[in-house]
Every structure is written in structure tokens, then in C-alpha cells.
Design a protein around this motif. Sequence first.
Motif, short mmCIF file in Angstrom:
data_model
loop_
_atom_site.label_atom_id
_atom_site.label_comp_id
_atom_site.label_asym_id
_atom_site.label_seq_id
_atom_site.Cartn_x
_atom_site.Cartn_y
_atom_site.Cartn_z
N GLN A 7 35.68 44.68 50.47
CA GLN A 7 36.40 45.11 49.27
C GLN A 7 37.32 44.01 48.75
O GLN A 7 37.40 43.78 47.54
N ILE A 8 38.00 43.31 49.64
CA ILE A 8 38.89 42.22 49.22
C ILE A 8 38.08 41.02 48.72
O ILE A 8 38.46 40.35 47.75
N TYR A 9 36.93 40.76 49.36
CA TYR A 9 36.05 39.69 48.89
C TYR A 9 35.59 39.96 47.46
O TYR A 9 35.60 39.07 46.60
N THR A 10 35.21 41.20 47.19
CA THR A 10 34.77 41.59 45.85
C THR A 10 35.92 41.48 44.85
O THR A 10 35.73 41.04 43.70
N LEU A 11 37.11 41.85 45.28
CA LEU A 11 38.28 41.75 44.41
C LEU A 11 38.55 40.29 44.02
O LEU A 11 38.79 39.99 42.85
N MET A 12 38.51 39.39 44.99
CA MET A 12 38.73 37.97 44.70
C MET A 12 37.64 37.43 43.79
O MET A 12 37.90 36.62 42.88
N HIS A 13 36.40 37.87 44.03
CA HIS A 13 35.26 37.39 43.23
C HIS A 13 35.40 37.81 41.77
O HIS A 13 35.23 36.99 40.84
N ARG A 14 35.72 39.06 41.53
CA ARG A 14 35.76 39.59 40.17
C ARG A 14 37.06 39.28 39.44
O ARG A 14 37.06 39.13 38.21
N ASP A 15 38.14 39.18 40.18
CA ASP A 15 39.45 39.06 39.54
C ASP A 15 39.98 37.63 39.54
O ASP A 15 40.33 37.10 38.48
N SER A 16 40.04 37.00 40.69
CA SER A 16 40.70 35.69 40.81
C SER A 16 39.76 34.51 40.55
O SER A 16 40.18 33.49 39.99
N TYR A 17 38.51 34.63 40.96
CA TYR A 17 37.57 33.51 40.86
C TYR A 17 37.38 33.04 39.42
O TYR A 17 37.41 31.81 39.17
N PRO A 18 37.18 33.91 38.43
CA PRO A 18 37.03 33.41 37.05
C PRO A 18 38.25 32.62 36.57
O PRO A 18 38.10 31.61 35.87
N ARG A 19 39.43 33.06 36.92
CA ARG A 19 40.63 32.33 36.52
C ARG A 19 40.75 31.01 37.26
O ARG A 19 41.27 30.02 36.71
N PHE A 20 40.28 30.97 38.49
CA PHE A 20 40.31 29.72 39.25
C PHE A 20 39.46 28.65 38.56
O PHE A 20 39.86 27.47 38.49
#
Length: 217
Positions: A183-196
Amino acid sequence: MPTPHEAEKQHTGPEEADRPPSMSSHDAAPSGPPSRNPCCLCWCCCCSCSWNQERQRAWQASRESKLQPLPSCEVCTPPSPEEVQSWAQSFDKLMHSPTGRSVFRAFLRTEYSEENMLFWLACEELKAEANQHVVDEKARLIYEDYVSILSPKEVSLDSRVREGINRKMQEPSPHTFDDAQLQIYTLMHRDSYPRFLTSPAYRSLLLQGAPQSSSEA
């Protein structure tokens, strides 16, 4: 029949008995703030007794020694231009790169969500552990650090996943936090990764590799 003097003593006796004993200068209480009341038997984080402070220091030492295994990869192994470019191809490639994880973790720190990466790393370390005694201890630390609602580094998990963890914590295993980790991996993928990918930090790494790539062409 008592004399007037004896009657006066009998009259004042009970009052004298009800008065608290006077304190001499030698027995006077020392100046300064009053001592703390004995702490309650619970170990909640809101407790401010010295015993709890010692426990907090022990938890901090455990986190630093056990739950943050990655070195400063951006310093010890600078990424190649090809590796930096591959991070934009997929989130999986970023997370499979030790240097990529370190750079991404630094970016998460700027967004005040570094606990997501720390939790993911802790779960990876737990899954690689075979000693049951160590599994029990690490599972307890992960729960206290990232799942407990009392922790300042609590990660965002839904109620279904939390209930599953609470059941599994009765007999911890290397896979106790698998659902939460996903669940946290998916959260980072969808939320933080595009901004990174659009962040100044990542763009700077791309620009650093650009002259080398053009000279090789």
C-alpha cells in the motif's frame, strides 16, 4: 477540681494536636520545583517521566542501527547518466536502484514524507531475516515506529490493513507487513513519483549527465 491553669491547658490541647508539626530550619523542604509524581504504569508517548525518556532514547538507537540500512549512496556511488534516465522509465527501476532509492528518499524528505521510504526499507529488511527472535524484535520496532498511532512517523494505512497487521502481530513473521508495504509502495508510485520526475533535484542529475552523453555521441 482542676486549677484555671490546668483547665486552660486542657482547652488548648486538642487544637494543638490538630495543628501540623512545625518544621525547624534544618527540616525545611529544599527550595526549587516540586518533584514529579510517580509515573503511571502505561508506556504511552505522552508520558514525560525519565523512564519514558530512556525508552525513547533506546527506540531512537534501534531505529538508527536497524531500520536505516542504506548508506549515503549518492555520495559513495554516483549514478551514471543511463541509470538516471532509467529512473524515469518506471517506478520499479527507481526502487530497484540503491542510488535511486537514496535520491528519492532525499526528495521525500523535502515533502515531509520520508517515513514512507523508511517503512518500505524496514519491511524489505524484515523479509530477509530468518532468525525468529530477530523477526519478533524487528516487527515490534516497525509497528511502534510506523504503524502505531502514537508514532510521529506513522504511515497512512487503511483500516483493513491495520486490522490485518494487528492480528499478525500476535505471531510475527517476515511477511507481517506485506500488505502495508504494498500500500505504501503504491502511494509513493502514484503520489510522490510524478513530482520527483519534475523536481529540481532530478532535473539537475539529468543535466549533469547531458554533457557526457553528448561528448560520447
